[in-house]
Write an enzyme that holds these catalytic residues in place. Structure first.
Site, short mmCIF file in Angstrom:
data_model
loop_
_atom_site.label_atom_id
_atom_site.label_comp_id
_atom_site.label_asym_id
_atom_site.label_seq_id
_atom_site.Cartn_x
_atom_site.Cartn_y
_atom_site.Cartn_z
N THR A 177 1.01 -1.42 -0.48
CA THR A 177 -0.03 -0.05 0.24
C THR A 177 0.67 1.51 0.18
O THR A 177 1.94 1.17 0.65
CB THR A 177 -0.55 -0.18 1.79
OG1 THR A 177 -1.62 -1.17 1.41
CG2 THR A 177 -1.58 0.86 1.62
N ARG A 236 -12.58 -10.20 -2.89
CA ARG A 236 -12.39 -9.31 -1.72
C ARG A 236 -11.98 -8.11 -1.71
O ARG A 236 -10.95 -7.55 -2.82
CB ARG A 236 -11.04 -10.24 -1.13
CG ARG A 236 -10.83 -9.42 0.18
CD ARG A 236 -9.52 -9.24 0.32
NE ARG A 236 -8.88 -8.40 1.46
CZ ARG A 236 -8.00 -7.34 1.43
NH1 ARG A 236 -7.59 -7.03 0.59
NH2 ARG A 236 -7.32 -7.56 3.00
N VAL A 237 -12.43 -7.10 -1.11
CA VAL A 237 -12.06 -5.25 -0.76
C VAL A 237 -11.38 -5.11 0.70
O VAL A 237 -12.10 -5.85 1.46
CB VAL A 237 -13.29 -4.81 -1.41
CG1 VAL A 237 -13.03 -3.58 -0.83
CG2 VAL A 237 -14.03 -5.19 -2.29
N GLY A 238 -10.49 -4.97 0.44
CA GLY A 238 -9.74 -4.49 1.33
C GLY A 238 -9.92 -3.05 2.27
O GLY A 238 -11.23 -2.45 1.88
N ASP A 239 -9.21 -2.26 2.79
CA ASP A 239 -9.59 -1.77 3.91
C ASP A 239 -9.68 0.14 2.90
O ASP A 239 -10.26 0.74 3.55
CB ASP A 239 -8.61 -1.17 5.25
CG ASP A 239 -7.65 -1.22 5.17
OD1 ASP A 239 -6.61 -1.99 4.05
OD2 ASP A 239 -6.94 -0.58 4.83
N THR A 299 -2.06 1.16 6.24
CA THR A 299 -1.35 -0.30 5.56
C THR A 299 -1.47 -1.14 6.39
O THR A 299 -1.42 -1.12 7.47
CB THR A 299 -0.78 0.32 5.37
OG1 THR A 299 0.07 -1.14 4.41
CG2 THR A 299 0.71 -0.11 6.60
N GLY A 307 -6.25 -5.75 6.08
CA GLY A 307 -7.35 -4.95 5.92
C GLY A 307 -8.74 -5.53 7.05
O GLY A 307 -9.60 -4.32 6.88
N1 ASP Z 1 -4.69 -2.58 3.49
C1 ASP Z 1 -3.97 -3.25 2.54
C2 ASP Z 1 -5.18 -5.20 2.15
O1 ASP Z 1 -5.95 -4.96 3.61
C3 ASP Z 1 -3.45 -4.41 2.39
C4 ASP Z 1 -1.82 -3.54 2.42
O2 ASP Z 1 -1.95 -2.88 2.95
O3 ASP Z 1 -1.14 -3.56 1.75
O4 ASP Z 1 -5.88 -5.03 1.62
#
Ligand code: ASP
Length: 225
Positions: free
Chosen positions: A82, A110-113, A132, A135
């Site tokens: 991220t 899947r959807v992250g944060d 980061t 998520g």
């Molecule tokens: N936070 C991101 C996710 O969960 C991953 C990342 O921080 O690289 O999609």
């Protein structure tokens, strides 16, 4: 924006959603249609996959084949990619932006944060925040909104450490957060192995910063779900 595969700079598209639509979150084909209308440059899905990401994916597949490990085991440190920013401008405007390819080994759909306002990204009058890490842990704790609201009274450095400590205690997960408050004070903390951090201001230019990983709080309340 989420579930897009053809937009070279998703943050430009997120900004178009904010400025040109009444919406907060757009996904998939509709979001890509908006990108074309807004003149945002498009690319092939393969152009968004770096050699590093490809190598990691192959290594994860090999690991999984050898160890019969589960999806979650690939969510370890090093699996994140991220890029986030939290900013205050000369007029006092605060903004945050976060862009990610997600976590290694995720399931399709899947959807992250990062795209979830309040979880991986948030800005309001007390400050701005970008996160980061895992998520799922960040969403469960709505990390960035917690941090921004806490900056109404707290110093960003203390707030960053507190919200990451709490995330670790509540979820057992790993994450990092960068903060700026309305006075321009910075805060950052993480409980992963490393997090690359830099700041920029017109007087000093870029400063690279280091934060040691926070150790888990002594009393563990880790739980799932
Ligand atoms: N936070 C991101 C996710 O969960 C991953 C990342 O921080 O690289 O999609």
């Amino acid at each position: 924006v989420a579930a897009i595969t053809r937009v070279r700079n998703p943050i430009l598209l997120a900004r178009a959603v904010m400025e040109r639509t009444p919406h907060i979150l757009m996904v998939g084909a509709g979001a890509e249609r908006l990108a074309r209308r807004a003149g945002i440059s498009m690319c092939r899905p393969a152009d968004l996959i770096t050699q590093r990401a490809r190598d990691r994916w192959r290594a994860a597949l090999d690991r999984r084949a050898q160890e019969k490990s589960s999806l979650e085991d690939d969510h370890g440190p090093g699996g994140f990619g991220t890029v986030g920013a939290a900013a205050l401008d000369v007029h006092g405007a605060l903004a945050a932006a976060t862009s990610t390819g997600g976590v290694g080994g995720k399931m399709p759909g899947r959807v992250g944060d990062s795209a979830i306002i309040g979880a991986g990204t948030f800005a309001d009058s007390p400050g701005a925040a970008s996160a980061t890490g895992q998520g799922e842990a960040i969403m469960k704790t709505t990390l960035c909104r917690e941090a921004v609201l806490a900056m109404r009274r707290g110093d960003p450095r203390e707030v960053a450490e507190r919200v990451i400590q709490e995330l670790g205690t509540i979820t057992g997960g790993q994450a990092g957060v960068i903060l700026v408050d309305r006075a321009g004070r910075l805060g950052y903390a993480h409980n992963a192995e490393v997090m690359d951090i830099a700041s920029f201001d017109p007087t000093d230019g870029f400063t690279y910063r280091w934060a040691s990983p926070l150790k888990p709080a002594s009393k563990s309340l880790a739980r799932n779900g």
